[in-house]
Write a protein that holds these residues in place. Structure first.
Motif, short mmCIF file in Angstrom:
data_model
loop_
_atom_site.label_atom_id
_atom_site.label_comp_id
_atom_site.label_asym_id
_atom_site.label_seq_id
_atom_site.Cartn_x
_atom_site.Cartn_y
_atom_site.Cartn_z
N LYS A 1 10.02 19.15 33.65
CA LYS A 1 10.09 17.79 33.81
C LYS A 1 9.26 16.94 34.77
CE LYS A 1 13.64 16.48 31.20
NZ LYS A 1 13.58 15.57 30.18
N ARG B 1 5.60 16.57 33.24
CA ARG B 1 5.81 15.32 32.75
C ARG B 1 5.67 14.20 33.34
NH1 ARG B 1 10.38 16.82 27.83
NH2 ARG B 1 8.88 18.37 26.73
N ALA B 2 6.39 14.09 34.57
CA ALA B 2 6.49 12.70 35.36
C ALA B 2 5.28 12.77 36.04
CB ALA B 2 7.49 13.04 36.57
#
Length: 109
Positions: free
Chosen positions: A88, A91-92
């Motif tokens: 996560k 991806r951020a």
């Protein structure tokens, strides 16, 4: 069908039992928050939260069992959770880098 109903009933009872076991902690947090947010002071909040937990001291053995079970669950799920958070965050980071490049391109125009 009977085994499914039994399993769901067992899961529902276990969830209710865990919620009941955690309710004194929620009440203690609420008492602490109420004391601190009303400018009564941190010492009063701590003593109020301690009084709530002292009132429920008979549940100490059950809390120990619950905390031990949660600890074992955490140890089993920790690697998966770390991998999930890592993906996560990557991806951020890519999203922010892409947005930053778009902003730079837009500023050059």
């Amino acid at each position: 069908m009977w085994t499914t109903l039994k399993r769901y009933w067992h899961d529902a009872r276990l969830t209710l039992h865990i919620a009941i076991l955690l309710s004194p902690f929620v009440l203690a947090v609420w008492v602490f928050h109420a004391a601190v947010s009303n400018n009564l002071g941190v010492p009063l909040g701590v003593s109020g939260a301690a009084a709530v937990l002292l009132f429920f001291r008979r549940w100490r053995g059950q809390w120990a069992v619950l905390i031990a079970a949660l600890w074992r669950l955490r140890m089993r799920l920790a690697p998966d959770l770390v991998a999930f958070v890592k993906v996560k965050l990557q991806r951020a980071q890519r999203q922010v880098q892409g947005d930053w490049r778009d902003l730079q391109r837009w500023a050059r125009r």
